[in-house]
Design a protein around this motif. Structure first.
Motif, PDB file in Angstrom:
ATOM      1  N   ARG A  81       0.814  -1.225   0.000  1.00  0.00           N
ATOM      2  CA  ARG A  81       0.000   0.000   0.000  1.00  0.00           C
ATOM      3  C   ARG A  81       0.843   1.270   0.000  1.00  0.00           C
ATOM      4  O   ARG A  81       0.629   2.150  -0.850  1.00  0.00           O
ATOM      5  CB  ARG A  81      -0.986  -0.013   1.181  1.00  0.00           C
ATOM      6  CG  ARG A  81      -1.721   1.320   1.397  1.00  0.00           C
ATOM      7  CD  ARG A  81      -2.651   1.687   0.257  1.00  0.00           C
ATOM      8  NE  ARG A  81      -3.003   3.105   0.239  1.00  0.00           N
ATOM      9  CZ  ARG A  81      -3.990   3.671   0.932  1.00  0.00           C
ATOM     10  NH1 ARG A  81      -4.745   2.939   1.746  1.00  0.00           N
ATOM     11  NH2 ARG A  81      -4.237   4.966   0.813  1.00  0.00           N
TER      12      ARG A  81
ATOM     13  N   ASP B 209       1.078   4.162  -3.232  1.00  0.00           N
ATOM     14  CA  ASP B 209       0.859   5.598  -3.062  1.00  0.00           C
ATOM     15  C   ASP B 209       2.107   6.405  -3.403  1.00  0.00           C
ATOM     16  O   ASP B 209       2.027   7.469  -4.035  1.00  0.00           O
ATOM     17  CB  ASP B 209       0.422   5.891  -1.633  1.00  0.00           C
ATOM     18  CG  ASP B 209      -0.982   5.373  -1.334  1.00  0.00           C
ATOM     19  OD1 ASP B 209      -1.507   4.578  -2.140  1.00  0.00           O
ATOM     20  OD2 ASP B 209      -1.553   5.759  -0.302  1.00  0.00           O
TER      21      ASP B 209
ATOM     22  N   ASP C 212     -10.016   4.555   7.159  1.00  0.00           N
ATOM     23  CA  ASP C 212      -9.751   5.977   7.370  1.00  0.00           C
ATOM     24  C   ASP C 212      -8.386   6.168   8.010  1.00  0.00           C
ATOM     25  O   ASP C 212      -7.615   7.059   7.626  1.00  0.00           O
ATOM     26  CB  ASP C 212     -10.836   6.603   8.256  1.00  0.00           C
ATOM     27  CG  ASP C 212     -12.178   6.733   7.549  1.00  0.00           C
ATOM     28  OD1 ASP C 212     -12.180   6.746   6.296  1.00  0.00           O
ATOM     29  OD2 ASP C 212     -13.209   6.817   8.244  1.00  0.00           O
TER      30      ASP C 212
ATOM     31  N   GLN D 280      -5.852   3.975   7.915  1.00  0.00           N
ATOM     32  CA  GLN D 280      -4.871   3.562   6.914  1.00  0.00           C
ATOM     33  C   GLN D 280      -4.619   4.681   5.910  1.00  0.00           C
ATOM     34  O   GLN D 280      -3.461   5.012   5.609  1.00  0.00           O
ATOM     35  CB  GLN D 280      -5.363   2.307   6.187  1.00  0.00           C
ATOM     36  CG  GLN D 280      -4.397   1.774   5.145  1.00  0.00           C
ATOM     37  CD  GLN D 280      -4.957   0.583   4.374  1.00  0.00           C
ATOM     38  OE1 GLN D 280      -4.745   0.469   3.167  1.00  0.00           O
ATOM     39  NE2 GLN D 280      -5.675  -0.310   5.071  1.00  0.00           N
ATOM     40  N   ASN D 281      -5.693   5.276   5.410  1.00  0.00           N
ATOM     41  CA  ASN D 281      -5.550   6.344   4.416  1.00  0.00           C
ATOM     42  C   ASN D 281      -4.845   7.565   4.998  1.00  0.00           C
ATOM     43  O   ASN D 281      -4.019   8.194   4.323  1.00  0.00           O
ATOM     44  CB  ASN D 281      -6.925   6.744   3.880  1.00  0.00           C
ATOM     45  CG  ASN D 281      -7.551   5.680   3.014  1.00  0.00           C
ATOM     46  OD1 ASN D 281      -6.861   4.825   2.456  1.00  0.00           O
ATOM     47  ND2 ASN D 281      -8.872   5.707   2.897  1.00  0.00           N
TER      48      ASN D 281
END
Length: 280
Positions: free
Chosen positions: A55, A59, A263, A265-266
């Motif tokens: 992840r 990004d 939320d 994690q983001n």
């Protein structure tokens, strides 16, 4: 997802695993077709594996960075390999990976999770890296009973602990259907005093680096992390050199790169990307 598993053998000069590498644990890279001048080295955690950091890789790649994630010896293969590898193998693999990238990119930064945060701090100090992002860095581990482990590692191979797969975790990596169950049977169903002692050796070396670590450092702690307290991030960002920031996410657990709370994690991943982009 633009990912390749054809990466240099950063383990070449360290312990050589005897068991096959699980599909989820393969070292990987995300490299742009057109040359870019900045890269990020990702460092996974204790008994973890490169697939856990897909992840942040996605990004960071989308933000214009080439991204590399090596696998430490003894991780993602078998318990026997794990017990045969040492702190020097884990740190040395990350060191060799950074050295490789430093010869090919103008700017190389680091992101580390848990023990990978401690390793990333060691490597950032060794190479005077510009930027460092730590996710629940293993600089303070209250559950470590160091005196006991120091003795037990000579007499006790392993202790059974409760572990079961948690279907609420959703992974971003490519793997085989039984990867989680297999690695659980090899690593997470037991405590290995010898391995824990090697973790403590990594932790001590990282803490010794903090006072003279010059990299701009972001450290993220989670309010629902049962393993690493906020104190670790406070330690990492209380140093006198560089620009330093401690971000506490109340709803984040220990496994931020694939946290069950999207939320959280983001928020963590967005903070890492912004830090690497120089948004201090």
């Amino acid at each position: 997802m633009q990912i390749t598993y054809k990466v240099p053998d950063f383990n070449e000069h360290h312990y050589q695993d005897k068991a096959p590498v699980r599909k989820c644990a393969r070292p990987w890279a995300m490299v742009h077709a057109r040359s870019v001048r900045k890269a990020v080295l990702l460092c996974h955690g204790f008994t973890g594996y490169p697939g856990e950091l897909i992840r942040p890789g996605i990004d960071l790649f989308a933000a214009g960075f080439d991204v590399y994630c090596p696998r430490y010896p003894g991780h993602g293969t078998s318990a026997k390999d794990f017990l045969a590898s040492k702190a020097e193998d884990w740190i040395g693999t990350a060191y060799d990976a950074f050295a490789y990238l430093a010869q090919r990119y103008d700017h190389v930064s680091l992101v580390g999770h848990s023990m990978g945060g401690a390793i990333a701090a060691i490597i950032a100090d060794a190479f005077d890296a510009d930027a460092l992002a730590l996710l629940a860095p293993a600089l303070v581990i209250p559950s470590l009973q160091v005196t006991q482990v120091r003795v037990l590692r000579h007499f006790v191979k392993r202790r059974k602990v409760a572990w079961q797969a948690d279907p609420d975790y959703h992974f971003h990596h490519e793997g085989d259907a039984d990867d989680d169950a297999f690695l659980g049977s090899q690593y997470w169903s037991y405590q290995y005093p010898k391995g824990i002692w090697e973790l403590e050796r990594v932790r001590r070396q990282a803490v010794a680096c903090i006072d003279h670590l010059a990299a701009d450092t972001l450290s993220i702690s989670g309010g629902k992390d049962p393993t690493i307290p906020q104190e670790a991030s406070v330690l990492a960002t209380s140093k006198s050199k560089g620009v330093n920031k401690h971000l506490h996410i109340p709803e984040a657990g220990h496994l931020m790169p694939y946290d069950k709370n999207m939320d959280a994690q983001n928020e963590a991943m967005a903070a890492v990307v912004a830090w690497m982009e120089g948004k201090r």
